[in-house]
Design an enzyme around this catalytic site. Structure first.
Site, PDB file in Angstrom:
ATOM      1  N   LYS A  19       0.763  -8.861   3.458  1.00 21.31           N
ATOM      2  CA  LYS A  19      -0.328  -9.129   4.203  1.00 21.31           C
ATOM      3  C   LYS A  19      -1.465  -9.664   3.149  1.00 21.31           C
ATOM      4  CE  LYS A  19      -3.021  -5.429   5.645  1.00 21.31           C
ATOM      5  NZ  LYS A  19      -4.336  -5.278   4.916  1.00 21.31           N
ATOM      6  N   ARG A  94      -8.855  -0.175  11.920  1.00 21.44           N
ATOM      7  CA  ARG A  94      -7.622   0.644  11.988  1.00 21.44           C
ATOM      8  C   ARG A  94      -7.158   1.570  12.889  1.00 21.44           C
ATOM      9  NH1 ARG A  94      -5.880   0.529   6.592  1.00 21.44           N
ATOM     10  NH2 ARG A  94      -7.318  -0.119   5.197  1.00 21.44           N
ATOM     11  N   ARG A 133       8.341  -1.955  -6.314  1.00 27.97           N
ATOM     12  CA  ARG A 133       7.113  -2.443  -7.117  1.00 27.97           C
ATOM     13  C   ARG A 133       6.895  -1.875  -8.379  1.00 27.97           C
ATOM     14  NH1 ARG A 133       1.825  -2.888  -3.218  1.00 27.97           N
ATOM     15  NH2 ARG A 133       1.959  -0.487  -3.696  1.00 27.97           N
ATOM     16  N   ARG A 166       3.709   3.059  -9.292  1.00 26.44           N
ATOM     17  CA  ARG A 166       2.521   3.911  -8.607  1.00 26.44           C
ATOM     18  C   ARG A 166       3.044   5.017  -7.988  1.00 26.44           C
ATOM     19  NH1 ARG A 166      -1.352   0.767  -4.549  1.00 26.44           N
ATOM     20  NH2 ARG A 166      -0.597   2.614  -3.282  1.00 26.44           N
ATOM     21  N   ARG A 177       3.598   7.050   4.305  1.00 27.52           N
ATOM     22  CA  ARG A 177       2.459   5.981   4.509  1.00 27.52           C
ATOM     23  C   ARG A 177       2.675   5.023   5.792  1.00 27.52           C
ATOM     24  NH1 ARG A 177       2.669   3.231  -1.097  1.00 27.52           N
ATOM     25  NH2 ARG A 177       1.133   1.719  -0.348  1.00 27.52           N
TER      26      ARG A 177
END
Ligand SMILES: [Zn+2]
Length: 224
Positions: A19, A94, A133, A166, A177
């Site tokens: 995004k 959201r 990532r 992370r 998530r």
């Protein structure tokens, strides 16, 4: 609703959907202001507006900023000069409640959304992207162990900083998530579909350029 020149755009995409990359490209090509809720709240706080001071009280207390305040910040931002001919909203709305209130506040100004773009990527691919990532501790630059590795393992190409994963990028957390995102977003898709402004770009197994071609096709199509 909207004047024919306006592009009033909402971008929807799960974590890992690319995004951010697509938002940058949309902004560069169409000259739209990129409005993200996080940026807006930080700017409102820094600017010291009434809404900003209220937002700060929640942020300082580590609480979610309530819809009322977020809507107020969005309303202020959308009346600024650079947003008159269009905007790209990222990270907002959201929830259905936020979407309904966004429709209402745009309607009060004689405006309306012209395009809602959904970036669709299969969940397994999102998990692979996020779990691979790595981020630079020093400058924040993002890498991927398979798709975008640094030239030296564990070291940032840009600044020589140390790369790390992370805590919320491990697979279990990533799946949680994504479940939260889907629970919130699927209803949004069904909110916008009947308005005839929803376009879906398929990001599964695609390069950013290929995804952007689809995004451009959506944005260049005549709205409602
Ligand atoms: Zn770095």
């Amino acid at each position: 609703m909207a004047s024919p020149r306006e592009r009033n755009v909402v971008l929807l995409g799960a974590p890992g959907s690319g995004k951010g990359t697509q938002a940058e490209r949309i902004v560069a090509r169409y000259g739209l202001p990129h409005i993200s809720t996080g940026d807006m709240l930080r700017a409102a706080v820094a600017g010291g507006s009434e809404m900003g001071r209220e937002a700060r009280r929640y942020m300082d207390a580590g609480e979610l900023v309530p819809d009322e305040v977020v809507i107020g910040v969005v309303r202020e931002r959308l009346t600024e000069d650079d947003a008159r001919e269009g905007f790209l909203l990222d990270g907002f709305p959201r929830t259905i409640d936020q979407a309904v209130r966004l429709d209402a506040l745009l309607g009060e100004a004689g405006r309306g959304l012209t395009h809602v773009i959904q970036l669709e990527v299969p969940e397994d691919e999102l998990v692979a992207r996020l779990a691979g990532r790595r981020l630079c501790r020093a400058c924040g630059k993002s890498y991927h162990v398979v798709f975008d590795p640094p030239s030296r393992e564990g070291v940032c190409d840009a600044c020589g900083g140390e790369l790390y994963q992370r805590a919320d990028d491990d697979e279990t957390t990533v799946r949680n998530r994504l479940a939260v995102y889907r629970a919130q977003t699927e209803p949004l898709v069904e909110h916008y579909r009947p308005q005839g402004i929803l376009g879906t770009a398929s990001g599964g197994g695609k390069l950013p350029d290929e995804v952007f071609e689809q995004v451009v096709a959506i944005l260049d199509s005549t709205a409602s």
